[in-house]
Every structure is written in structure tokens, then in C-alpha cells.
Scaffold this motif. Structure first.
Motif, short mmCIF file in Angstrom:
data_model
loop_
_atom_site.label_atom_id
_atom_site.label_comp_id
_atom_site.label_asym_id
_atom_site.label_seq_id
_atom_site.Cartn_x
_atom_site.Cartn_y
_atom_site.Cartn_z
N THR A 185 0.97 -0.94 0.07
CA THR A 185 -0.12 0.03 0.00
C THR A 185 0.76 1.29 -0.03
OG1 THR A 185 -0.04 0.07 2.27
CG2 THR A 185 -1.78 -1.15 1.12
N LEU A 186 0.27 2.26 -0.38
CA LEU A 186 0.91 3.69 -0.46
C LEU A 186 1.43 3.90 0.84
CD1 LEU A 186 1.70 6.13 -2.21
CD2 LEU A 186 -0.54 7.05 -1.66
N PHE A 187 0.98 3.85 1.95
CA PHE A 187 1.22 4.41 3.32
C PHE A 187 1.69 3.11 3.86
CE2 PHE A 187 -1.70 7.74 1.80
CZ PHE A 187 -0.73 8.79 1.83
N GLY A 188 1.76 2.15 3.60
CA GLY A 188 2.35 0.88 4.57
C GLY A 188 1.44 0.83 5.59
N LYS A 189 0.31 -0.02 5.64
CA LYS A 189 -0.44 -0.22 6.76
C LYS A 189 0.13 -1.24 7.83
CE LYS A 189 -4.48 -0.04 3.88
NZ LYS A 189 -5.96 -0.47 3.53
N GLY A 190 1.18 -1.64 7.68
CA GLY A 190 1.84 -2.41 8.63
C GLY A 190 1.71 -4.07 8.53
N GLU A 191 2.03 -4.53 9.55
CA GLU A 191 1.88 -6.28 9.50
C GLU A 191 0.44 -6.61 9.42
OE1 GLU A 191 3.81 -7.87 12.73
OE2 GLU A 191 5.62 -6.43 12.69
N ILE A 192 0.54 -7.92 9.05
CA ILE A 192 -0.87 -8.79 8.72
C ILE A 192 -1.33 -8.69 9.95
CG2 ILE A 192 -2.02 -10.69 7.81
CD1 ILE A 192 -0.10 -10.80 5.53
N THR A 193 -2.83 -8.41 10.41
CA THR A 193 -3.33 -8.88 11.49
C THR A 193 -3.53 -10.22 11.78
OG1 THR A 193 -5.55 -8.46 11.09
CG2 THR A 193 -4.16 -6.43 11.74
N THR A 194 -4.08 -10.67 12.96
CA THR A 194 -4.36 -12.05 12.99
C THR A 194 -5.71 -12.47 12.45
OG1 THR A 194 -3.46 -12.21 15.46
CG2 THR A 194 -5.08 -13.76 14.85
N ALA A 195 -6.70 -11.36 12.28
CA ALA A 195 -7.85 -11.59 11.65
C ALA A 195 -7.64 -11.78 10.27
CB ALA A 195 -8.77 -10.24 12.01
N GLU A 196 -6.64 -11.05 9.59
CA GLU A 196 -6.26 -10.83 8.19
C GLU A 196 -5.67 -12.38 7.94
OE1 GLU A 196 -5.59 -6.27 6.94
OE2 GLU A 196 -3.99 -7.54 8.06
N GLU A 197 -4.85 -12.79 8.73
CA GLU A 197 -4.13 -14.02 8.72
C GLU A 197 -5.29 -15.09 8.55
OE1 GLU A 197 0.08 -16.02 10.08
OE2 GLU A 197 -0.80 -14.31 11.10
N ASN A 198 -5.88 -15.11 9.38
CA ASN A 198 -7.07 -16.21 9.59
C ASN A 198 -7.98 -16.21 8.30
OD1 ASN A 198 -6.13 -17.15 12.25
ND2 ASN A 198 -7.57 -15.88 13.24
N ALA A 199 -8.15 -15.11 7.70
CA ALA A 199 -9.11 -14.95 6.55
C ALA A 199 -8.26 -15.81 5.48
CB ALA A 199 -9.28 -13.73 6.22
N LEU A 200 -7.12 -15.25 5.42
CA LEU A 200 -6.12 -15.82 4.33
C LEU A 200 -6.27 -17.46 4.47
CD1 LEU A 200 -3.08 -13.34 4.12
CD2 LEU A 200 -4.81 -13.62 2.64
N LYS A 201 -6.01 -17.89 5.79
CA LYS A 201 -6.03 -19.52 5.97
C LYS A 201 -7.17 -19.90 5.57
CE LYS A 201 -2.88 -19.47 9.93
NZ LYS A 201 -2.87 -19.48 11.35
N GLU A 202 -8.26 -19.38 5.90
CA GLU A 202 -9.56 -19.77 5.49
C GLU A 202 -10.02 -19.91 3.94
OE1 GLU A 202 -13.23 -21.69 6.13
OE2 GLU A 202 -11.77 -21.15 7.55
N ARG A 203 -9.27 -19.10 3.24
CA ARG A 203 -9.37 -18.91 1.74
C ARG A 203 -8.35 -20.19 1.29
NH1 ARG A 203 -9.04 -12.83 -0.36
NH2 ARG A 203 -6.62 -13.05 0.46
N MET A 204 -7.32 -20.45 1.96
CA MET A 204 -6.38 -21.50 1.64
C MET A 204 -7.13 -22.81 1.65
SD MET A 204 -4.30 -24.12 2.96
CE MET A 204 -4.41 -23.40 4.76
N LYS A 205 -7.78 -22.85 2.69
CA LYS A 205 -8.66 -24.07 3.00
C LYS A 205 -9.61 -24.52 2.25
CE LYS A 205 -12.27 -25.52 6.50
NZ LYS A 205 -12.64 -25.16 7.88
#
Length: 190
Positions: free
Chosen positions: A120-140
Motif C-alpha cells: 500500500t501507499l502508506f504501508g499499513k503495517g503487519e498482517i493482523t491475526t484476523a487477516e491471517e485467519n481470513a487468508l488461512k480460510e481461503r487456503m482451506k
């Protein structure tokens, strides 16, 4: 001659005894529905167990992750949903829909992040736990789709049919196992 008669009587007694035993242990047509209901009471038949390492390369909210996850899963059949029909001495059994269950492994080191970055343009920082869990759910969900496309469900359905054939092999009459969804119910309903 007396020996011959004695042997003949013993042979006839053995034949009659064997016929009586076979007939008394035979499953009658009246007990077929009860036997099928007993099998349905087993509730779940596991036809395939899955253990796999899965690469995760995905993004969410402009943040990217490259990781590896270990998954465990099963292709099971709910035998309570198994349908059957008795027509004379023929039993027609329909294999129920499969259920694909995928879980994240709880083994130590089962999930490992190799790289994460923010585009992102302003760098929102690290991936949150909620975002990481959403990615894992998509992978599943992607992995469940792959279980169908790689033929795992087809193999599990074939294995379930073989297991049920063996289970129903002791029944009198002809048992016909019908698989209305050989590629999987999950594919057929789409």
C-alpha cells in the motif's frame, strides 16, 4: 456292512447338522432393513484421510504473505443419510453425499511465514491475526476444491463403495450399491 451303515448314518447326520446350522444362521429378508439400519447407526464412514503441506501465497488489504501450512483432513460419509430400497431379494443401496473436512494442523511448526510485505501507499503495517485467519480460510477452501479436482473424492467414493460391499456381503439376496455422484456430490450440486 454294519460299518458301512454306521459311516453312512454319521455322514448323513453331519450333512443334516451342517444344513441346519447354515439355515439357522442365514439372514432372512425380514431382517435386511434392521441390518441396514444397524449400519446406518455407525453414523460416519471415513474413506480417505489427508495430510499435506500447502503453500500459501495470497494478499489481503494490500498486504501479502508467503507461508506454508500443514493441513489434515478427511473425506467421510454420513451413513445416517444413506438411502436404500428392498425389492424382493435385491437390496439397492445409494451411497450418501461425501463430506470434505479440512483442518489446520496443530503440530509444532505446522504453520510458518516465510515472507510478508505491504504494497500500500502508506504501508499499513503487519498482517493482523484476523487477516491471517481470513487468508488461512481461503487456503482451506481452495484446498477443498483441489480435493475434488485431483480425484481424491472419486477415490474416497470408490473406497466407501468397496467397504459397504464387504459390510453388506453377508446379507441374503443381491446387494447393488449405487453411486449417483462418482465425481463427488460437491461437484454435482454446482
Amino acid at each position: 456292512m454294519k460299518k458301512f451303515i454306521a459311516i453312512l448314518v454319521l455322514v448323513l447326520a453331519a450333512i443334516v447338522g451342517t444344513l441346519w446350522w447354515v439355515e439357522s444362521h442365514r439372514v432372512s429378508a425380514d431382517t435386511i432393513p434392521a441390518t441396514l439400519e444397524d449400519v446406518k447407526g455407525m453414523v460416519k464412514l471415513c474413506a480417505l484421510e489427508i495430510h499435506d503441506d500447502v503453500p500459501i501465497r495470497d494478499s489481503i488489504n494490500g498486504k501479502w504473505i508467503f507461508a506454508k501450512g500443514k493441513i489434515n483432513g478427511y473425506v467421510t460419509f454420513d451413513l445416517e443419510r444413506m438411502e436404500y430400497e428392498v425389492k424382493g431379494d435385491t437390496i439397492i443401496v445409494m451411497l450418501p453425499p461425501e463430506k470434505v473436512e479440512i483442518y489446520e494442523s496443530t503440530d509444532k511448526g505446522a504453520y510458518r511465514v516465510y515472507d510478508a510485505w505491504d504494497n500500500t501507499l502508506f504501508g499499513k503495517g503487519e498482517i493482523t491475526t484476523a487477516e491471517e485467519n481470513a487468508l488461512k480460510e481461503r487456503m482451506k477452501q481452495r484446498y477443498i476444491n483441489a480435493v475434488y479436482s485431483k480425484g481424491y473424492v472419486r477415490r474416497a467414493r470408490k473406497s466407501a463403495k468397496e467397504t459397504l460391499s464387504k459390510l453388506f456381503g453377508h446379507l441374503d439376496g443381491t446387494v447393488i450399491l449405487v453411486d449417483r455422484y462418482p465425481d463427488g456430490y460437491g461437484i454435482s450440486k454446482n
